[in-house]
Design an enzyme around this catalytic site. Structure first.
Site, PDB file in Angstrom:
ATOM      1  N   GLY A  30      45.420  44.662  41.924  1.00  9.92           N
ATOM      2  CA  GLY A  30      44.050  44.171  42.023  1.00  9.92           C
ATOM      3  C   GLY A  30      43.219  45.164  42.811  1.00  9.92           C
ATOM      4  O   GLY A  30      43.755  46.027  43.522  1.00  9.92           O
ATOM      5  N   GLY A  32      39.153  45.809  44.876  1.00  8.15           N
ATOM      6  CA  GLY A  32      37.920  45.233  45.369  1.00  8.15           C
ATOM      7  C   GLY A  32      37.018  46.313  45.914  1.00  8.15           C
ATOM      8  O   GLY A  32      37.295  47.516  45.761  1.00  8.15           O
ATOM      9  N   LYS A  52      48.694  46.706  50.269  1.00 12.65           N
ATOM     10  CA  LYS A  52      47.240  46.541  50.356  1.00 12.65           C
ATOM     11  C   LYS A  52      46.629  47.710  51.121  1.00 12.65           C
ATOM     12  O   LYS A  52      47.167  48.128  52.146  1.00 12.65           O
ATOM     13  CB  LYS A  52      46.890  45.226  51.054  1.00 12.65           C
ATOM     14  CG  LYS A  52      47.470  44.003  50.378  1.00 12.65           C
ATOM     15  CD  LYS A  52      47.290  42.750  51.214  1.00 12.65           C
ATOM     16  CE  LYS A  52      45.840  42.367  51.373  1.00 12.65           C
ATOM     17  NZ  LYS A  52      45.707  41.036  52.044  1.00 12.65           N
ATOM     18  N   ASP A 146      40.595  30.068  56.885  1.00 15.44           N
ATOM     19  CA  ASP A 146      39.975  30.426  55.616  1.00 15.44           C
ATOM     20  C   ASP A 146      40.821  29.939  54.449  1.00 15.44           C
ATOM     21  O   ASP A 146      40.976  30.632  53.445  1.00 15.44           O
ATOM     22  CB  ASP A 146      39.764  31.943  55.521  1.00 15.44           C
ATOM     23  CG  ASP A 146      38.743  32.321  54.440  1.00 15.44           C
ATOM     24  OD1 ASP A 146      37.898  31.468  54.086  1.00 15.44           O
ATOM     25  OD2 ASP A 146      38.786  33.462  53.946  1.00 15.44           O
TER      26      ASP A 146
END
Length: 327
Positions: A30, A32, A52, A146
């Site tokens: 993924g 971002g 990440k 969160d």
């Protein structure tokens, strides 16, 4: 705004790269605006992990580095089957940072809910797993702050079951007597600033007040409500409008097939006053398990066949394990 093809090309250049002589980047998972998530192979363990990254320009000028470190320190302490734990954390040679976590192959709960609402037994099963993860975090003094469908990943097991992994403890807070990690306990923003996701924050968090574990319970209530309905619970064009609706309205009623005890539990979780919410995530977990696995539970129509079979099997096992009454 970044150009998508350019971003994809940039991330694809990572494929085959070896970082710190032990992580070989295998594929893009993924991406971002600030970085990307890759599948990597730990060369010494011969095990796939999630890798990440945050790019140098964002690590230098935003709080992203602090959130990376916070997630690493918080989840590094959590060895739990329903939490994607941190394994490693460090700087990249060109600037920026990387965070290595357990690899979760699955979709987010938010993606799953795009297809519609879930049967109530399945919501109870998923909710009990989320509550179990929260209980483990709260026992260490860690408050997620969160929790939302985007941060709940669903792994598909071979038997068809869904296995929950709670992720992204980047704004977690450590509180209470067991708050032993000073860096993690420091606030990321000034006092009174709002941190979290509108629609899942309880009223006290949305107004910048101090929060405790009951903030996570409120968020869990919103997640469960949305899992039952397939719709977003609180909406508004601005944070003020959204908070006004939270403070001035009760959550809409659930479907008629939802057990009354489940509806009452969600109502308690979504209580405006923290003191009116359940006393712990363990209490929520146990109640959700009782609703599904209690002998009195009837399985409604619409439940997938595999799930229906498992529920009946577990109920039968539970009944057989109970001692027989003396005649």
């Amino acid at each position: 705004m970044s150009n998508a093809p350019e971003s994809t090309a940039r991330e694809s250049r990572w494929i085959g790269r070896v970082v710190d002589e032990r992580y070989r980047i295998v594929e893009v998972l993924g991406e971002g605006g600030m970085g990307a998530v890759f599948v990597a192979e730990h060369l010494r363990l011969r095990k796939q992990v999630a890798f990440k990254t945050i790019r140098a320009e964002f690590a230098a000028h935003t709080q992203a580095e602090a959130r990376f470190e916070r997630e690493a320190l918080a989840t590094g302490r959590l060895d739990h089957p329903h939490v994607a734990s941190a394994i490693d954390y460090g700087p990249l040679p060109e600037g920026g940072f990387y965070l290595v976590t357990q690899l979760v192959r699955g979709e987010s709960l938010s993606k799953r809910l795009e297809a519609g609402s879930l049967p109530w037994p399945q919501v109870c099963l998923l909710g009990s797993q989320i509550a179990d993860a929260l209980a483990a975090a709260h026992a260490l003094g860690i408050v997620h702050r969160d929790l939302k469908p985007d941060n709940i990943l669903l792994e598909h097991r071979r038997d068809g079951a869904l296995h929950v992994r709670v992720v992204d403890f980047g704004i977690a807070r450590v509180s209470g007597e067991q708050a032993t990690i000073a860096d993690v306990a420091q606030p990321l923003t000034r006092m009174g600033a709002v941190i979290g996701t509108p629609g899942y924050m309880p009223p006290e968090q949305g107004t910048g007040q101090q929060v405790d574990f009951r903030a996570d319970l409120y968020a869990l209530g919103a997640v469960l409500w949305e899992s039952f309905t397939g719709q977003q619970l609180w909406q508004g064009d601005t944070l003020v409008e959204l908070l006004t609706r939270q403070l001035g309205r009760a959550a809409p009623s659930l479907r008629a097939d939802v057990p009354e005890a489940m509806a009452v539990m969600i109502e308690r979780l979504l209580a405006r006053a923290p003191a009116e919410r359940p006393g712990s995530a363990l209490e929520v977990r146990d109640e959700l398990r009782r609703l599904v696995f209690g002998n009195e539970v009837s399985i409604p129509p619409g439940v997938p066949r595999a799930l229906r079979s498992r529920l009946r099997c577990r109920a039968a096992q539970r009944a057989l394990s109970c001692p027989r009454r003396a005649k």
